[in-house]
Design an enzyme around this catalytic site. Structure first.
Site, PDB file in Angstrom:
ATOM      1  N   LYS A  76      33.498  37.112  47.410  1.00  0.00           N
ATOM      2  CA  LYS A  76      34.410  36.140  46.801  1.00  0.00           C
ATOM      3  C   LYS A  76      34.669  35.029  47.815  1.00  0.00           C
ATOM      4  CE  LYS A  76      38.932  35.924  44.422  1.00  0.00           C
ATOM      5  NZ  LYS A  76      40.081  36.720  43.916  1.00  0.00           N
ATOM      6  N   SER A 151      41.527  36.426  39.076  1.00  0.00           N
ATOM      7  CA  SER A 151      40.907  35.285  39.707  1.00  0.00           C
ATOM      8  C   SER A 151      39.498  35.546  40.220  1.00  0.00           C
ATOM      9  CB  SER A 151      41.778  34.834  40.882  1.00  0.00           C
ATOM     10  OG  SER A 151      41.773  35.832  41.897  1.00  0.00           O
ATOM     11  N   SER A 175      43.701  40.625  39.835  1.00  0.00           N
ATOM     12  CA  SER A 175      42.519  39.759  39.946  1.00  0.00           C
ATOM     13  C   SER A 175      41.193  40.480  40.153  1.00  0.00           C
ATOM     14  CB  SER A 175      42.713  38.749  41.086  1.00  0.00           C
ATOM     15  OG  SER A 175      43.595  37.737  40.688  1.00  0.00           O
TER      16      SER A 175
END
Lengths: 484, 479
Positions: A76, A151, A175
């Site tokens: 990420k 997210s 998330s």
């Protein structure tokens, strides 16, 4: 090759069925060919990946390489990577290159894993649909008109589209688990303090936790074995023994008590999701687990408490982005105030601004007691609910998110509707507990997830319970149709 | 109307740790800008603070030295405001749960009276960097070397009633932190900085007047000047029918004036909240006791010891014990000279004058305690007169290495007894008229007249005669 799990890739690498370079090239080619559709990567690190793969192949040739050696994964874009851009999904950090690796990034490097690239995400991890990214929204591989969740939407989408076997991710209020649910993946958020936060760009420091998005619980265990480490650079990292999480996957769950909170099956839960979760409960009963209805009485307060605490922390955490030392700086600032106002005004998107404003307000003189103090009190009550519950049960089970993936823009005008996406996941972050989401069915041809919540540092138990479900079902093997 | 001044001090003390409070960067002063600022100090995204244990130890030492309650649980909070030399956009500090609770410091006033100044609390925090507004063509330069240097901020109660008391209190704090060895005490490098809260009220009135806070005072002299000016300003303002406005003022050490920086209305809302990156720090009794046992001697105890052990007057003991380095110099000199009183006199006299003239600290003295001790020995064994000793001291100060070498090579030796007797005889013999006059005079006149003979002998010995001996000898021989 891209259908394989980490466990399978690792085995084949060790047995020299293919090289790390071959499988790395395979995934790089797939990303280049297919990611135009999904937009799951912000940065592709082709050169670095191939160099790492070559090094991994040398290590593999010695016959003494660890499990993750040569396995390609994605990170990420919230994790700092030395020499490679780390944007956090924001214009503010569009060209930011950190001079250091996040601890989890260096853990994977040390283990010989290969980094394919950096995945797309909601700006500063603020969002539940990946629509707030400065680098464009990410498409759900199950239905490209739908969001992948957020997210960690890029990390979820790239694994769901089989552009990477697994990805690192972070979870502040859901998330990891919510995108796992919406993309048909296994998502793991470990206990707060299990994994170092060093080099992970902070959203809400007391809630942020790194974790994984994988195809199976077994892969989560392999990933966590590498990711978890005690790190003196993070004062909130807990120095607890780290077991081999793969060692307990096959433990029997006969006699295990699973708590089902009645508060997790109320208004707002999609009937299809509810049915899938109920079916999962039956599966567990068949596996010999005892099901017990429990109550987490303060559940309804978790979203409001979270949306005070998280913005309050973020309002301070994001103050460092001021255009002075790094990051976006406006053109020709007239004076200091102009430099601040325009650099931040241009660098941050609307959701980030909204949360900074909310957090600043909640901490302001005269409002602190009514908002921040009260939210902290609620947080303690929520944690106590779980502490009480875990006196009677081993694991808690419920839905991960209220419904399957929704269409782009469906909740765009209503931040509160978006915030309710995390209604079942947020309490875990407030309490600091480990949580997982595993696929438990399809609703409207889209996956939905089953949430499992464990006691503090009981990731081993959680992974065991998830793995046993995956041995008994095949929801986790269902794949999105990728237009090859 | 009679006015009373009310003063409270906030004192920032830089702790003498090797590294910063939340990062491993060096805290050494004077490095090239931004060479002692790592990723944490620059507040790169993803970096995290890790507390420096030494800073806690020093803060606890200070707390114990001022008889304070030690906060067994202390919590860091974020104080939020934007400034270019504040890299995170917040300062990590303590508010609700500081490491040092209420305590007190006793000061001695000029009239010998003791006064107790209460300490409200003292907390640990990080220093900011520096903004440099010159030499950047209308822009500002930022140096983050200082960012993250550990500080304790000491907050007094408004117990101070004059600038003299304020300075005595500040000096006492300086004396305590340097004696503890937790601060280098170098005010010119900003190791101690003072914010002064000042208000005035009609004498006898209980209620406090409106106060102003003057920031950034880094010398006792500035503090004294600033208080005098501010008190005068406030009194004039009120007597002219005006009102003191609550405001923050900034003192300019170059112009010796303070000007308003911001008013109460413009005051920041710092939005303090507990720092989620740092857990509460819990100190156990054992840790605190261990520090208590290892505390070095404090100035008050040292002053008492100096009077009993060395027989110094309380005044001399007070001066020589206040600063650890001065006290150490005195004790080393005394050890070398075996004469505490003479050592004290030389340190407070000749040495102190030289140090002041050249603005040196005693650590930078050009005459070592060993040589000063030796010099005093040579006075005691009558090799040197005090006057000669001062000349020898001069040579040492100019770079000469050894007392005896100077005496030898410069011929600084008191004239020997036999030689002196011969010279006296000579002078008496060659000045019969003066001798007759002397012998005819009364006691009072004689005292004046003996000067002539002293002068002659000194001339003949080039000033190297011991004055006491000469006097005795002359009186004996002149009858």
């Amino acid at each position: 090759m891209h259908n394989l799990t980490i466990a399978e890739i690792s085995k084949k690498l060790q047995e020299k069925e293919f090289s790390s370079k071959e499988i790395t090239q395979h995934f790089l080619d797939r990303i280049k060919r297919l990611d135009g559709t999904y937009n799951s990567f912000i940065t592709l690190t082709e050169q670095e990946a191939l160099a790492q793969a070559e090094a991994a192949d040398k290590r593999l040739a010695t016959g003494d390489a660890p499990t993750m050696c040569g396995v390609p994964i994605a990170h990420k874009d919230i994790f700092c990577t030395q020499g490679v851009k780390t944007t956090c999904g924001s214009r503010m950090l569009e060209n930011f290159i950190a001079p250091y690796d996040a601890t989890i990034v260096s853990n994977y490097k040390t283990a010989g894993a290969v980094t394919l690239g950096k995945t797309n995400m909601d700006e500063f991890a603020m969002g539940s649909s990946n629509e707030t990214s400065y680098f464009g929204s990410v498409k759900n591989p199950w239905d490209v008109e739908c969001v992948p969740g957020g997210s960690s939407g890029g990390s979820a989408a790239c694994v769901a589209a089989q552009l990477a076997p697994a990805a690192s991710a972070t979870d502040t209020g859901g998330s990891i688990r919510q995108p796992a649910s919406l993309c048909g993946l296994t998502g793991l958020k470990p206990t707060y303090g299990r994994v170092s936060r060093w080099g992970m760009i902070a959203f809400a420091s007391s809630l942020d936790q790194a974790g994984t998005l994988t195809k199976t619980a077994e892969d989560s265990a392999i990933m966590l074995n590498v990711m978890a480490s005690y790190d003196a650079k993070d004062s909130t990292c807990v120095n607890e023994p780290i077991p081999d999480y793969t060692a307990t996957l096959n433990d029997s769950i006969k006699g295990l008590t699973i708590g089902v909170p009645k508060e997790y099956f109320g208004e707002g839960l999609h009937p299809g999701t509810e049915l899938a979760v109920k079916n999962a409960i039956e599966t567990y009963e068949k596996l010999g687990a005892k099901i017990k209805e429990i109550s987490l009485p303060h559940s309804s307060l978790s979203v409001p408490a979270y949306y005070v605490i998280a913005p309050a922390e973020c309002s301070a955490n994001l103050s460092r982005f001021d255009g002075v030392r790094y990051g976006h700086r406006c053109e020709d600032p007239k004076n200091l105030e102009d430099l601040y106002m325009r650099s931040r005004g241009e660098g941050f998107g609307p959701e980030v601004k909204r949360r900074i404003l909310v957090g600043t307000y909640a901490l302001s003189a005269g409002y602190y007691d009514a908002y921040y103090s009260k939210a902290q009190k609620v947080r303690r009550l929520i944690k106590q609910d779980f502490v009480d519950a875990f006196k009677d049960v081993d694991v808690i089970l419920g839905p991960t998110s209220p419904s399957p993936a929704f269409k782009f823009g469906a909740k765009g005008d209503d931040p509160v509707a978006m915030y309710l996406e995390d209604i079942y996941t947020i309490a875990t972050n407030l309490a600091g507990l480990p949580g997982m989401s595993i696929p438990c069915g399809l609703v409207e041809d889209k996956p939905v997830g089953l949430q499992l919540i464990g006691n503090f540092f009981a990731e081993g138990k959680l992974l065991n319970v998830a793995h046993q479900f995956q041995l008994a079902t095949d929801f986790h093997t269902l794949r999105a149709k990728v237009d090859e | 109307m009679q006015w009373e001044t009310v003063i409270g001090l906030e004192v920032h003390v830089q702790l003498a740790t090797q590294s910063k409070i939340f990062s491993g960067s060096s805290t050494a002063f004077g490095a090239a800008p931004n060479t002692q600022a790592n990723a944490i100090d620059v507040a790169m995204p993803g970096t995290l603070p890790v507390p420096n244990e030494q800073a806690f130890r020093y803060a606890v030492m200070f707390g114990l030295a001022i008889n304070a309650d030690i906060g067994k649980r202390s919590v860091f909070e974020r104080k939020n405001y934007f400034y270019p030399d504040l890299p995170k956009g917040y300062q990590t500090t303590q508010l609700a749960e500081p490491i040092v609770g209420t305590g007190y410091v006793d000061i001695t006033l000029e009239n010998g009276e003791e006064k107790r100044i209460r300490i409200h609390h003292a907390h640990l925090e990080e220093d900011a960097g520096k903004s440099l507004h010159e030499d950047f063509h209308g822009m500002s330069g930022i140096d983050l070397n200082r960012a993250g240097t550990p500080l304790i901020e000491i907050v007094s109660e408004p117990d101070i009633r004059s600038s003299d008391e304020a300075v005595a209190f500040a000096r006492k704090l300086h004396s305590i932190v340097t004696s503890l060895g937790i601060c280098d005490g170098d005010m010119s490098q900003g190791s101690m900085r003072f914010d002064v809260n000042i208000s005035v009220r009609p004498k006898g009135q209980e209620e406090f007047g409106t106060r102003t806070e003057t920031k950034n005072l880094n010398s006792f002299k500035f503090m004294e000047k600033c208080i005098a000016q501010e008190v005068e300003r406030q009194i004039e303002l009120i007597e002219d029918g005006g009102k003191v406005e609550q405001q923050t003022r900034l003192y300019d050490g170059d112009t010796h004036t303070a000007k308003a920086m911001r008013s109460k209305e413009e005051a920041n809302d710092y939005r303090y909240f507990p720092c989620p990156d740092l857990l509460p720090v819990i100190l156990d009794d054992q840790y605190i006791d261990e520090i208590r046992q290892s505390l070095p001697e404090l100035p008050d105890a040292r002053a008492i010891r100096f009077t009993s052990e060395y027989g110094l007057s309380p005044y001399d003991a007070g001066i020589l014990s206040a600063e650890a380095d001065v006290a150490a110099f005195f004790e080393a000199t005394t050890k070398a000279s075996s004469d505490a009183k003479l050592s004290a006199n030389w340190i407070m006299g000749e040495l102190s004058a030289r140090l002041n003239a050249e603005e040196l600290s005693i650590g930078k003295s050009k005459v070592s305690s060993e040589q000063l001790g030796k010099l005093i020995t040579r006075i005691k064994d009558e090799t040197l007169t005090s006057k000669l000793a001062k000349q020898v001291f001069d040579h040492l100060w100019q770079g000469a290495a050894d007392v005896d070498d100077v005496i030898e090579t410069q011929g600084f030796k008191t004239t020997g007894d036999d030689e002196l007797a011969g010279i006296v005889d000579n002078i008496i013999a060659s000045n019969p008229q003066q001798v007759d006059n002397y012998r005819a005079a009364d006691e009072i006149k004689r005292k004046k007249m003996i000067g002539f003979f002293v002068g002659q002998v000194m001339k003949a010995t080039q000033g190297q005669a011991n004055p006491q001996k000469l006097n005795a000898l002359l009186q004996e021989k002149l009858g």
